[in-house]
Design a protein around this motif. Structure first.
Motif: not given
Lengths: 187, 187
Positions: B101-102, B147-148, B151-152, B154-156, B158-159, B173, B177
């Motif tokens: 990510q960084q 991408s979608i 992204a999902q 990554n979102g999951l 980070s949550y 979750f 997800a």
DNA sequence: GTAAAGATTGACTAATCAGTCAAATGTATA
DNA sequence: TATACATTTGACTGATTAGTCAATCTTTAC
């Protein structure tokens, strides 16, 4: 424009291009057209500048979205509006967007957390809370829906940028992406 | 373990904690238990170390996912498998994930692009292409679906990290997800 | 055992950096 | 005009950095 704003704008550009430690404070001052020491009158340390810039960009984004929200009801239309305005902001402010991403994934991120982010007045968070309450969207934790929503924005944005789409192609995919995310979160 | 691997492992840890320029090459060498000059025998410059580490982490992730893919058919189950293995890898390799990510959001990212990423042998890209071909998933550009999908993830991720969930809550979750993202991309 | 090739060392350098501060400049008030 | 106050300046410092290289150690081959 006052010197503080000029310094923030110059720092934004240099940090995105050269990274945090790759950008010398002297370079920022020079590009901003002020003396070395002046920068440290406005920001006690380089880290404080980095943090202040982060808060400033977050505020810029929130103000933009709040100001332009079309619907104040709790409906699919209002979610659509937030989604559209968020994407608009990202596409219209590529440097600011990149800075947010760079910061969020850097070691600096752990220095902010609570105070800056747990703002209950954040338009999207409020909307999600209300959407859950009236059973418009799935009965899941707010922050889960929030993560999914913003992740979708990021995914869409990185796709548009990576593929350098024209305006009308962009609109197609933005519309498609919103329908997708809505299908995900609607109850 | 050979010195090169030790150096990469040490660099990973220090880069994630202190950032790229916040980590001195001398510090990496010291923590790795080798002399200053040894680092430069394995990596000509600091930037080369940063890039080599990126490639190494990407390969680690791909190998993990390919090795553990349950289904080799083109089905919802195979997408589910990739999704699950990807999330597993992210959760089991927080440092490596953070490094990706960084790097992806740093100015270094523009130095890679094509060669490293356009690998047609990437399991997810191949799966998406096949999924589109047999009309299992929506007729949209591969990279859009990609991408979608990511992204999902990554979102999951980070949550889960932000809320420090227990194992069984995590599974809930993750399952939720995946069903969400599947609803998005299925035709 | 020995010699050649390769790996490792760490002191060293030239450059760069964040932050300081006394002096200079600008501004407001009376 | 004169005085007080605030802002700006840029030369300076002490510390840190990436990368070098001649010397030393280790391994390999015969």
């Amino acid at each position: 424009m006052d010197k503080k704003s000029i310094l923030l704008g110059t720092a934004l550009q240099l940090f995105v291009v050269n990274g945090f430690h790759g950008t010398a404070t002297s370079k920022i001052a020079q590009e901003a057209g002020v003396a070395n020491g002046t920068l440290f009158n406005y920001f006690k340390t380089k880290d404080e500048l980095i943090m202040a810039l982060y808060r400033s960009v977050l505020k810029h984004m929130d103000d933009f979205i709040i100001e332009r929200m079309e619907s104040h009801s709790i409906s699919k239309a209002s979610f659509r509006s937030v989604f559209m305005e968020t994407i608009s902001w990202c596409l219209d402010n590529p440097l600011r967007y990149q800075y947010l991403q760079q910061f969020n994934h850097s070691p600096y991120f752990k220095l902010v957390t609570s105070k800056v982010l747990n703002q209950d007045e954040h338009p999207l968070l409020v909307l999600i809370q209300n959407g859950i309450d009236i059973v418009l969207i799935k009965q899941l934790p707010i922050s889960f829906i929030y993560s999914i929503f913003t992740a979708q924005v990021n995914g869409l944005n990185s796709y548009i940028i990576a593929n350098d789409l024209e305006k009308d192609k962009q609109s197609e995919f933005i519309e498609e992406a919103f329908e997708m995310v809505w299908k995900m979160i609607e109850d």
